[in-house]
Design a protein around this motif. Structure first.
Motif, short mmCIF file in Angstrom:
data_model
loop_
_atom_site.label_atom_id
_atom_site.label_comp_id
_atom_site.label_asym_id
_atom_site.label_seq_id
_atom_site.Cartn_x
_atom_site.Cartn_y
_atom_site.Cartn_z
N PRO A 43 12.37 0.83 -2.66
CA PRO A 43 12.42 2.24 -2.24
C PRO A 43 12.57 3.23 -3.39
CG PRO A 43 14.53 1.19 -1.85
CD PRO A 43 13.64 0.13 -2.43
N VAL A 44 11.60 3.26 -4.28
CA VAL A 44 11.67 4.15 -5.44
C VAL A 44 10.35 4.93 -5.55
CG1 VAL A 44 12.13 4.33 -7.90
CG2 VAL A 44 13.08 2.41 -6.61
N LEU A 45 10.47 6.24 -5.38
CA LEU A 45 9.28 7.10 -5.40
C LEU A 45 9.18 7.81 -6.75
CD1 LEU A 45 6.93 8.59 -3.94
CD2 LEU A 45 8.62 10.24 -3.14
N ALA A 46 7.99 7.82 -7.34
CA ALA A 46 7.76 8.51 -8.61
C ALA A 46 6.97 9.80 -8.36
CB ALA A 46 6.98 7.61 -9.56
N VAL A 47 7.51 10.93 -8.81
CA VAL A 47 6.83 12.21 -8.59
C VAL A 47 6.18 12.68 -9.90
CG1 VAL A 47 7.07 14.61 -7.83
CG2 VAL A 47 8.56 12.84 -6.86
N ILE A 48 4.92 13.08 -9.81
CA ILE A 48 4.18 13.58 -10.98
C ILE A 48 3.48 14.87 -10.54
CG2 ILE A 48 2.28 13.05 -12.59
CD1 ILE A 48 2.89 10.04 -12.06
N GLU B 80 0.81 -1.21 0.00
CA GLU B 80 0.00 0.00 0.00
C GLU B 80 0.85 1.27 0.00
OE1 GLU B 80 -2.17 0.37 3.57
OE2 GLU B 80 -3.80 1.51 2.68
N ALA B 81 2.16 1.14 -0.09
CA ALA B 81 3.06 2.30 0.01
C ALA B 81 2.67 3.38 -1.01
CB ALA B 81 4.50 1.86 -0.23
N PRO B 82 2.74 4.64 -0.61
CA PRO B 82 2.37 5.74 -1.52
C PRO B 82 3.48 6.00 -2.53
CG PRO B 82 3.08 6.61 0.60
CD PRO B 82 3.17 5.12 0.72
N THR B 83 3.53 5.15 -3.56
CA THR B 83 4.68 5.13 -4.47
C THR B 83 4.60 6.18 -5.58
OG1 THR B 83 3.56 3.36 -5.64
CG2 THR B 83 5.27 2.71 -4.08
N ARG B 84 3.41 6.79 -5.74
CA ARG B 84 3.30 7.88 -6.71
C ARG B 84 2.94 9.15 -5.95
NH1 ARG B 84 -1.08 6.90 -10.79
NH2 ARG B 84 -2.05 5.80 -9.05
#
Ligand code: NAP
Ligand code: MG
Length: 498
Positions: free
Chosen positions: A404-409, A302-306
């Motif tokens: 551990p990879v976060l995508a920023v949009i 459920e991690a907030p990956t975006r």
């Protein structure tokens, strides 16, 4: 104080795992074939234990014992109050080993011990206690059809339930399934993930100590073949599964090809975290977002990956996120000061690195590149990465990384954010930060996700149902609704002479 706790953790980490056998039929045992497999620690690759490598013949034995137990009605027919006493005692036995279990979890699968102790094992114990208490509070229904015709509606247990678990939070997710399945009177066969079996093996053994009758809770250890045998078995009535979509599909197909057993699936996610410019406390939004994103090394379904950020605050917010992510300490998970431990295994780490590689080829920019950070050499460590310039249709926005990879949009309007949030095949979690009730309710109604957190939300509390829409699966763990997964309705109509 902290030093004392750290010393105790170190001491516990040198102890041999308490349980290294399967539980089939009358108690602890080896695999029929005698085969074992090594349990290794992602901290340094060392072997912690050898556990049985169960196969279809072990599953056959376990299913036969589970069926015998169910038909003998020792458990389903037990007075609910007595069933509750046993389950409460079980929860208390687990609670008494809280820290040893957390340390074992940390060694086995790399979760930082502070999180294993204060979060995972703590939530597991809470769920076991909570479901234990439901055992004598499940009322059946009665319908008066005519003056002399009375119908009873029973919530009948299904029979033999196979619980197939992932490695990322085994104790907690295990409790979400074992608690309701056992409280409702079923026989359960547990199949832990090969990469994280030890804690569940001990928790199950404590169930026997608490007085669960023979055959009611069994454990088949080993790899996917044991799970596949459960899913294909003609005498298993239901599978409750948490794991990948790929395996979920195999399980559904196996159920369809065998006895049409009931299936519930908790699968992956690509949860959107929407930060509106009007959020009242952007500092804590950044803090919570980073903790939730990178906790357990990002290996959380459920991690907030975006991270979807509204344009006016984009620059400042991303800067804050990068700064916080950079400050997280990556290291030995048995140190209380570590924020991130190692990735579960080398192939999973290689998969994550491959995803970063692919994303960079697609044009993302790494505002924080975890590959360049200094991390311990022994072990499968990987520091946090934050990617910007992410194409919403690109792989990093669409595919689960489970690392551990976060995508920023970025976005302009709330409608755009909602459309972006809903633009993946998943529908597990979503979060939104805004100080306007209108905005958060408007968005919450339109976000296709099972669990939505507004301004921080809450942890994985047992009181709330948990699960997803779309390809994140179906069926809910946690809350009283989970009891419905393990029972079905049976009507009995009584016609009396007068
Ligand atoms: P996985 O590869 O799907 O494995 C899950 C379980 O299924 C393991 O016990 C595995 O055994 C077993 N298995 C493998 N092949 C099987 C088959 N053909 N038939 C039946 N069972 C089989 O998932 P994972 O790698 O452990 O966990 C990561 C995934 O779980 C991610 O996609 C994540 O998003 C998802 N997840 C979802 C939730 C949620 O609640 N929605 C929570 C946590 C994780 P072995 O591992 O022993 O081979
Ligand atoms: Mg392991």
């Amino acid at each position: 104080m902290l030093d004392d706790r750290q010393t105790e953790i170190r001491r516990l980490s040198h102890l041999a795992p308490p349980t290294t056998q399967a539980i089939i039929g009358s108690g602890l045992c080896s695999a029929c074939s005698g085969a074992t497999r090594a349990v290794t620690s992602p901290i340094d690759g060392s072997t912690i234990a050898q556990i049985p490598d169960c196969d279809a013949s072990d599953v056959d034995r376990a299913v036969a014992a589970a069926r015998r137990a169910f038909e003998a009605r020792h458990w389903q027919g037990m007075a609910p109050k007595q069933r509750k006493r046993i389950l409460v005692k079980w929860a208390e036995l687990v609670a008494a080993e809280h820290l040893p279990l957390a340390v074992l979890e940390s060694r086995d699968m790399g979760m930082p011990v502070g999180m294993a102790d204060g979060f995972e094992v703590a939530f597991a114990i809470d769920a076991l206690r909570w479901y234990a208490e439901t055992a004598d509070k499940i009322y059946d229904e009665m319908v008066q059809l005519e003056d002399n015709v009375t119908s009873l509606v029973f919530h009948a247990p299904l029979g033999v339930v196979g619980a197939i678990l992932p490695w990322n939070a085994p104790a907690m997710i295990g409790a979400w399934k074992l608690g309701p399945a056992l409280a409702t009177g079923n026989s359960v066969i547990l199949k832990p993930a090969e990469d994280a079996s030890l804690v569940l093996m001990r928790i199950a053994e404590l169930g026997l100590e608490a007085g669960l009758p023979e055959g009611v809770l069994q454990v088949v250890t080993g790899d996917g073949k044991a799970g596949a045998a459960l899913a294909a078995h003609m005498d298993v009535d239901a599978i409750t599964f948490t794991g990948s979509g790929e395996v979920g599909r195999h399980i559904m197909a196996a159920a369809a090809a065998s006895n049409l057993k009931r299936v519930s699936l908790e699968l992956g996610g690509k949860s959107a975290n929407i930060v509106m410019a009007d959020a009242s406390d952007l500092e804590s939004a950044a803090e919570v977002s980073v903790r939730f994103m990178f906790g357990n090394q990002g290996q959380v379904c459920e991690a907030p990956t975006r991270l979807l950020v509204q344009k006016p605050i984009r620059e400042a917010f991303v800067e804050a996120v990068v700064k916080k992510a950079k400050s997280l300490k990556v290291g030995d998970p048995l140190e209380l000061t570590s924020d991130l431990g190692p990735i579960i295994n080398e192939s999973q780490r290689a998969m994550i690195l491959g995803r970063i590689e692919q994303a960079t080829r697609e044009g993302v920019r790494l505002a924080l590149d975890g590959r360049t950070a200094t991390v311990p050499q022994a072990g499968t460590y990987l520091a946090p990465s934050v990617a910007t310039n992410v194409d919403p249709k690109g792989s990093l926005a669409q595919e689960e990384v489970f690392g551990p990879v976060l995508a920023v949009i970025e976005f302009d309007t709330v409608d755009e954010a909602i459309a972006l949030a809903n633009s993946t095949r998943y529908g597990l979690g979503a979060s939104i930060w805004s100080s306007h009730l209108d905005t958060v309710l408007y968005a919450s109604k339109r976000l296709v996700a099972g669990n939505i957190a507004v301004n921080g939300g809450t942890g994985p509390v047992v009181e709330l149902p948990f699960g997803g829409f779309k390809q994140s699966g179906f069926g809910r763990d946690r809350s009283l609704h989970a009891l419905e997964k393990y029972t079905d309705l049976k009507t009995v109509t009584l016609r009396t002479a007068r």
